[in-house]
Design an enzyme around this catalytic site. Structure first.
Site, PDB file in Angstrom:
ATOM      1  N   GLY A 183      18.486  15.462-108.483  1.00  0.00           N
ATOM      2  CA  GLY A 183      17.514  15.579-109.562  1.00  0.00           C
ATOM      3  C   GLY A 183      16.263  16.267-109.054  1.00  0.00           C
ATOM      4  O   GLY A 183      16.042  16.355-107.839  1.00  0.00           O
ATOM      5  N   HIS A 226       8.243  10.563-111.576  1.00  0.00           N
ATOM      6  CA  HIS A 226       7.539  11.728-111.008  1.00  0.00           C
ATOM      7  C   HIS A 226       6.554  12.319-112.021  1.00  0.00           C
ATOM      8  O   HIS A 226       5.448  12.730-111.661  1.00  0.00           O
ATOM      9  CB  HIS A 226       8.517  12.826-110.601  1.00  0.00           C
ATOM     10  CG  HIS A 226       9.125  12.656-109.234  1.00  0.00           C
ATOM     11  ND1 HIS A 226       8.367  12.582-108.090  1.00  0.00           N
ATOM     12  CD2 HIS A 226      10.421  12.596-108.835  1.00  0.00           C
ATOM     13  CE1 HIS A 226       9.180  12.467-107.035  1.00  0.00           C
ATOM     14  NE2 HIS A 226      10.430  12.463-107.466  1.00  0.00           N
ATOM     15  N   GLN A 250       7.359  18.010-108.746  1.00  0.00           N
ATOM     16  CA  GLN A 250       7.698  18.241-107.338  1.00  0.00           C
ATOM     17  C   GLN A 250       7.556  19.701-106.920  1.00  0.00           C
ATOM     18  O   GLN A 250       7.443  19.989-105.730  1.00  0.00           O
ATOM     19  CB  GLN A 250       9.133  17.771-107.051  1.00  0.00           C
ATOM     20  CG  GLN A 250       9.304  16.269-107.170  1.00  0.00           C
ATOM     21  CD  GLN A 250      10.741  15.859-106.977  1.00  0.00           C
ATOM     22  OE1 GLN A 250      11.538  15.908-107.900  1.00  0.00           O
ATOM     23  NE2 GLN A 250      11.097  15.481-105.752  1.00  0.00           N
ATOM     24  N   HIS A 293      13.831   7.596-111.906  1.00  0.00           N
ATOM     25  CA  HIS A 293      13.162   8.166-110.724  1.00  0.00           C
ATOM     26  C   HIS A 293      12.430   9.461-111.103  1.00  0.00           C
ATOM     27  O   HIS A 293      11.278   9.672-110.719  1.00  0.00           O
ATOM     28  CB  HIS A 293      14.224   8.406-109.638  1.00  0.00           C
ATOM     29  CG  HIS A 293      13.754   9.126-108.419  1.00  0.00           C
ATOM     30  ND1 HIS A 293      13.748   8.534-107.164  1.00  0.00           N
ATOM     31  CD2 HIS A 293      13.299  10.389-108.227  1.00  0.00           C
ATOM     32  CE1 HIS A 293      13.297   9.408-106.276  1.00  0.00           C
ATOM     33  NE2 HIS A 293      13.018  10.550-106.887  1.00  0.00           N
ATOM     34  N   GLU A 294      13.101  10.316-111.882  1.00  0.00           N
ATOM     35  CA  GLU A 294      12.496  11.608-112.273  1.00  0.00           C
ATOM     36  C   GLU A 294      11.344  11.418-113.266  1.00  0.00           C
ATOM     37  O   GLU A 294      10.320  12.098-113.177  1.00  0.00           O
ATOM     38  CB  GLU A 294      13.539  12.545-112.874  1.00  0.00           C
ATOM     39  CG  GLU A 294      14.754  12.853-112.019  1.00  0.00           C
ATOM     40  CD  GLU A 294      14.432  13.263-110.612  1.00  0.00           C
ATOM     41  OE1 GLU A 294      13.303  13.727-110.346  1.00  0.00           O
ATOM     42  OE2 GLU A 294      15.306  13.101-109.746  1.00  0.00           O
ATOM     43  N   CYS A 308      14.291  10.817-101.909  1.00  0.00           N
ATOM     44  CA  CYS A 308      13.515  11.744-102.732  1.00  0.00           C
ATOM     45  C   CYS A 308      13.270  13.007-101.925  1.00  0.00           C
ATOM     46  O   CYS A 308      12.920  12.930-100.747  1.00  0.00           O
ATOM     47  CB  CYS A 308      12.180  11.095-103.113  1.00  0.00           C
ATOM     48  SG  CYS A 308      11.142  12.143-104.155  1.00  0.00           S
ATOM     49  N   LEU A 309      13.437  14.141-102.578  1.00  0.00           N
ATOM     50  CA  LEU A 309      13.203  15.417-101.890  1.00  0.00           C
ATOM     51  C   LEU A 309      11.742  15.546-101.462  1.00  0.00           C
ATOM     52  O   LEU A 309      11.437  16.314-100.552  1.00  0.00           O
ATOM     53  CB  LEU A 309      13.601  16.586-102.798  1.00  0.00           C
ATOM     54  CG  LEU A 309      15.095  16.652-103.150  1.00  0.00           C
ATOM     55  CD1 LEU A 309      15.346  17.750-104.178  1.00  0.00           C
ATOM     56  CD2 LEU A 309      15.947  16.863-101.904  1.00  0.00           C
TER      57      LEU A 309
HETATM   58  O1  GNR Z   1      18.410  13.773-104.432  1.00  0.00           O
HETATM   59  C1  GNR Z   1      17.985  12.684-104.832  1.00  0.00           C
HETATM   60  N1  GNR Z   1      18.725  11.570-104.635  1.00  0.00           N
HETATM   61  C2  GNR Z   1      18.434  10.352-105.215  1.00  0.00           C
HETATM   62  C3  GNR Z   1      19.124   9.231-104.755  1.00  0.00           C
HETATM   63  C4  GNR Z   1      18.886   8.014-105.321  1.00  0.00           C
HETATM   64  C5  GNR Z   1      17.985   7.873-106.331  1.00  0.00           C
HETATM   65  C6  GNR Z   1      17.280   8.965-106.784  1.00  0.00           C
HETATM   66  C7  GNR Z   1      17.509  10.198-106.235  1.00  0.00           C
HETATM   67  S1  GNR Z   1      16.659  11.565-106.845  1.00  0.00           S
HETATM   68  C8  GNR Z   1      16.646  12.594-105.450  1.00  0.00           C
HETATM   69  C9  GNR Z   1      16.071  13.955-105.774  1.00  0.00           C
HETATM   70  C10 GNR Z   1      14.615  13.784-106.123  1.00  0.00           C
HETATM   71  O2  GNR Z   1      13.746  13.602-105.327  1.00  0.00           O
HETATM   72  N2  GNR Z   1      14.305  13.781-107.385  1.00  0.00           N
HETATM   73  O3  GNR Z   1      13.051  13.569-107.769  1.00  0.00           O
HETATM   74 NI    NI Z   2      12.167  12.348-106.237  1.00  0.00          NI
END
Ligand code: GNR
Ligand code: NI
Length: 168
Positions: A46, A138, A51, A134-135, A92-93
């Protein structure tokens, strides 16, 4: 298309609150394409516009095994359908190299618009529900490390700050 730079914790720009998308034009489509290229290149599931330092309410994801199900969510909102929490080892990236267990509502009803501005909604569970929350966090300037202890978060912060100094 272009691979965009991904902001990393504790960059203060990750704390900005995104504003609503109002024009569904070629600029938006271009940004979405660049975000997909960036997400696939980084091997993420995601990516939120925040980001890549664009503070608009837009996120993309692809939770499929074969990376062949790109999905776009513009101006997303959700309701909790099942307050039962599910645990997931989140990464998270923007917090590269760190994984921590986070609990989030298990099933949600998500509503959003697509690239053309058309409204849609559906029920999401499993990894999709986790990733969407999660997104959407952000877009509110929130990161998964906000759910863990201050001690753990500060350790992650200082390790990443060191790495960022070494690579600058
Ligand atoms: O790549 C991602 N893996 C992930 C694993 C578990 C829960 C959420 C994520 S999202 C993350 C990519 C990212 O940072 N999205 O904002
Ligand atoms: Ni993230």
């Amino acid at each position: 298309m272009a691979v965009l730079q991904i902001l990393e914790f504790p960059d203060p720009r990750l704390r900005k609150i995104a504003s609503g998308v109002t024009s569904f034009d070629s600029n938006l489509n271009h940004l979405i394409d660049d975000m997909f290229e960036t997400m696939y290149e980084a091997q993420g599931i995601g990516l939120a516009a925040t980001q890549v330092n664009v503070h608009k309410r837009l996120l993309i994801l692809d939770v499929s095994e074969n990376k062949d199900s790109p999905r776009v969510f513009i101006n997303p909102t959700f309701d909790i359908l099942d307050h039962e929490l599910s645990e997931y080892d989140e990464g998270c990236l923007s917090v590269p190299g760190f994984y921590e267990t986070v609990c989030r509502p298990r099933v949600i009803m998500v509503a959003a618009q697509d690239r053309d501005g058309a409204q849609f909604e559906f029920e999401a569970g499993g990894l999709l529900a986790t990733c969407l929350q999660h997104e959407i966090d952000h877009l509110e300037g929130k990161l998964f490390v906000d759910y863990i202890s201050t001690l753990k978060r500060n350790r992650i912060r200082s390790k990443l700050e060191k790495e960022q100094k070494n690579s600058a």
